[in-house]
Write a protein that holds these residues in place. Sequence first.
Motif, PDB file in Angstrom:
ATOM      1  N   GLY A  44     -16.077  70.844  11.883  1.00  0.00           N
ATOM      2  CA  GLY A  44     -17.236  70.293  11.185  1.00  0.00           C
ATOM      3  C   GLY A  44     -17.522  71.042   9.897  1.00  0.00           C
ATOM      4  O   GLY A  44     -17.819  70.435   8.856  1.00  0.00           O
ATOM      5  N   PHE A  45     -17.437  72.353   9.955  1.00  0.00           N
ATOM      6  CA  PHE A  45     -17.681  73.195   8.779  1.00  0.00           C
ATOM      7  C   PHE A  45     -16.662  72.888   7.684  1.00  0.00           C
ATOM      8  O   PHE A  45     -17.032  72.666   6.518  1.00  0.00           O
ATOM      9  N   MET A  46     -15.396  72.847   8.047  1.00  0.00           N
ATOM     10  CA  MET A  46     -14.346  72.643   7.049  1.00  0.00           C
ATOM     11  C   MET A  46     -14.362  71.229   6.477  1.00  0.00           C
ATOM     12  O   MET A  46     -13.989  71.012   5.325  1.00  0.00           O
ATOM     13  N   LEU A  47     -14.832  70.264   7.259  1.00  0.00           N
ATOM     14  CA  LEU A  47     -14.970  68.896   6.733  1.00  0.00           C
ATOM     15  C   LEU A  47     -15.982  68.866   5.595  1.00  0.00           C
ATOM     16  O   LEU A  47     -15.743  68.255   4.549  1.00  0.00           O
ATOM     17  N   TYR A 288     -21.546  70.483  18.511  1.00  0.00           N
ATOM     18  CA  TYR A 288     -21.063  71.676  17.818  1.00  0.00           C
ATOM     19  C   TYR A 288     -20.474  71.326  16.454  1.00  0.00           C
ATOM     20  O   TYR A 288     -20.664  72.049  15.478  1.00  0.00           O
ATOM     21  N   ALA A 289     -19.776  70.202  16.386  1.00  0.00           N
ATOM     22  CA  ALA A 289     -19.224  69.767  15.109  1.00  0.00           C
ATOM     23  C   ALA A 289     -20.339  69.456  14.111  1.00  0.00           C
ATOM     24  O   ALA A 289     -20.248  69.798  12.932  1.00  0.00           O
ATOM     25  N   SER A 290     -21.411  68.815  14.596  1.00  0.00           N
ATOM     26  CA  SER A 290     -22.533  68.501  13.702  1.00  0.00           C
ATOM     27  C   SER A 290     -23.182  69.777  13.187  1.00  0.00           C
ATOM     28  O   SER A 290     -23.613  69.847  12.032  1.00  0.00           O
ATOM     29  N   GLN A 291     -23.259  70.798  14.043  1.00  0.00           N
ATOM     30  CA  GLN A 291     -23.860  72.064  13.634  1.00  0.00           C
ATOM     31  C   GLN A 291     -22.984  72.783  12.612  1.00  0.00           C
ATOM     32  O   GLN A 291     -23.502  73.387  11.667  1.00  0.00           O
ATOM     33  N   GLY A 292     -21.671  72.732  12.792  1.00  0.00           N
ATOM     34  CA  GLY A 292     -20.778  73.307  11.791  1.00  0.00           C
ATOM     35  C   GLY A 292     -20.911  72.604  10.456  1.00  0.00           C
ATOM     36  O   GLY A 292     -20.937  73.240   9.392  1.00  0.00           O
ATOM     37  N   PHE A 293     -21.011  71.281  10.495  1.00  0.00           N
ATOM     38  CA  PHE A 293     -21.149  70.469   9.283  1.00  0.00           C
ATOM     39  C   PHE A 293     -22.453  70.801   8.564  1.00  0.00           C
ATOM     40  O   PHE A 293     -22.477  71.027   7.343  1.00  0.00           O
ATOM     41  N   ASP A 294     -23.548  70.862   9.315  1.00  0.00           N
ATOM     42  CA  ASP A 294     -24.841  71.195   8.708  1.00  0.00           C
ATOM     43  C   ASP A 294     -24.851  72.617   8.153  1.00  0.00           C
ATOM     44  O   ASP A 294     -25.458  72.883   7.102  1.00  0.00           O
ATOM     45  N   THR A 295     -24.209  73.549   8.848  1.00  0.00           N
ATOM     46  CA  THR A 295     -24.170  74.933   8.370  1.00  0.00           C
ATOM     47  C   THR A 295     -23.467  75.022   7.023  1.00  0.00           C
ATOM     48  O   THR A 295     -23.931  75.702   6.105  1.00  0.00           O
ATOM     49  N   ALA A 296     -22.342  74.328   6.907  1.00  0.00           N
ATOM     50  CA  ALA A 296     -21.622  74.335   5.637  1.00  0.00           C
ATOM     51  C   ALA A 296     -22.455  73.695   4.533  1.00  0.00           C
ATOM     52  O   ALA A 296     -22.478  74.184   3.390  1.00  0.00           O
TER      53      ALA A 296
END
Length: 376
Positions: A44-47, A288-296
């Motif tokens: 999610g973060f890298m996306l 977890y993917a949504s949280q990585g995306f929002d963090t980025a």
Amino acid sequence: MKKFLTAAAFSALCATGALAEVKVGMITTLSGGGAGLGIDVRDGFMLAIAQSGRDDIEVVIEDDQRKPDIAVQLSDKMIQSERVDVMTGIIWSNLAMAVVPAAVNQNVFYLSPNAGPSPLAGKGCHQNYFNVAWQNDNLHEAAGAYANGADYKKSFIMAPNYPAGVDALTGYKRFFEGELAGEVYTELGQTDYAAEIAQIRASDADSVFFFLPGGMGISFLKQYADSGIDLPVVGPAFSFDQGILQAVGDAAMGVVNTSQWNKDIDNPTNTAFVESFQAEYGRLPSLYASQGFDTANLLLSALDKADPSDADAFREALRAAEFDSTRGDFSFGPNHHPVQTIYAREVIKEGDVFTNKILGVALENHSDAYAAECKM
């Protein structure tokens, strides 16, 4: 060690020989029983980084193997050798407690995409620490609120014996108005729940609340379904999220769980995120993917205003949280933890895929119980 850069960044570095202007260190769990959680945060973060099109960000990614000593070694290496500006990625609260305090006290910013142990929200808060997911108690508090609405009077509750497990049961008890039929702490990583299921059977409980993330939840739910006990189960999203449901299967059908995110939250950012994540990785995104995306995207919004070298300006840019979250409205409380709505979800099946749908709001604009203890 793995280093991920956007294509534009890679081309620029090759052409100029220069280093990226901003360096992010991601320590997360990529192997072992909890690997799915870390993989989803990473993806999610890298996306989001890729979609930004920025050519000045380098992300260094390491596997902590869910071991605190490994996480500490990796953190020291990232701060002292890699000289990262920002750190992120940790899934497990015991690892966060081993890494975060030392990191932020060395003038590194830490953006948590998951773990939110209570000490870091209260007396151990720090101006350089921001949690983009939740404080650990939050989803469990919402489960307690849901249990009240469902008219449960006596719950049997259980969680692993580590910081997030303690926070989980504390959160449920804070909001649940009924009595406890039993309270059990299991071993972290446990896979055999025969003893706990026997205790549930022998109790006079009318409901079961549990927090068992990752493979622990898969094992418990399958064994619970096979036991023939028909008490309703409620829990946080961590045991009923997208990456887990396919392994649990029919044993999870109809179970109500609580989450600040779901794929059917109706806003343009979330709709685009779900579509692009599925197109890029060939699977539905998880919590977890949504949280990585929002963090980025929080990081990117702050970088649009300031550089981490200007710590005061960068910190204020993070506090402003001027980014489009998959959750819709997003803001930080005074202790740098989210103020957000938490939903009750139900496990359903769409074709051959197990997933969740939102039933309604469990807690609206909810913050955490520790903010008053935070002195920044």
